[in-house]
Design an enzyme around this catalytic site. Sequence first.
Site, short mmCIF file in Angstrom:
data_model
loop_
_atom_site.label_atom_id
_atom_site.label_comp_id
_atom_site.label_asym_id
_atom_site.label_seq_id
_atom_site.Cartn_x
_atom_site.Cartn_y
_atom_site.Cartn_z
N CYS A 90 0.12 2.99 3.58
CA CYS A 90 0.42 2.51 4.93
C CYS A 90 1.48 1.61 4.96
O CYS A 90 1.95 1.09 6.01
CB CYS A 90 -0.83 2.13 5.63
N CYS A 127 -8.38 -4.98 -10.51
CA CYS A 127 -7.73 -3.97 -11.47
C CYS A 127 -7.41 -2.80 -10.55
O CYS A 127 -8.20 -2.03 -9.98
CB CYS A 127 -8.87 -3.38 -12.33
N CYS A 156 0.81 -1.27 -0.08
CA CYS A 156 -0.09 -0.11 -0.03
C CYS A 156 0.97 1.40 -0.06
O CYS A 156 1.59 1.52 0.85
CB CYS A 156 -0.87 0.08 1.12
#
Length: 163
Positions: free
Chosen positions: A88, A153, A85
């Site tokens: 984070c 996606c 991510c």
Amino acid sequence: MKRRAWLLLPLASCAKREAFVAVAETVRIVDIDRGMVTVDKIAKTKAEWRQALSPTRYWVMREAGTEQPFTGEYDKYEGPGVFRCAACGIALFSGDHKFISSSGWPSFWQPLAPQNILKRQDGDRTEVLCIRCEGHLGHVFDDGPQPTGLRYCINSIALKLTK
Ligand code: FE
């Protein structure tokens, strides 16, 4: 006597409220090195996210924007690695599950671990978010390759590749 009691009550209720706020919400995720771990969820205000992320990344991850197809860093990438991510840092997808679709966005047939992502209905589509910071990642469709038949996606800008 009456006056003293009146003064103490608000103080007590104030202390309780602070104790409640201090308890961080946690979530169980898969860490690629340590297995199942408990981590704090990331809760920031809009202003804090704006400061933490670039304008485009903020628009995609906090306002569910979509980057232009074929413009991202990873849609054509075919090597190994762990996609984390971008907001984070938790591991979300693996290069082992990536395939080149004709969509113009990085595509995966499964997440690294189902625990690490959150799915949410978004009109007639299913939105995919990071479980820890609830940052928008993209959508999942049922036109992907086997063995799952799924196509995650994902916006390149919501990911950070680590090897
Ligand atoms: Fe996140």
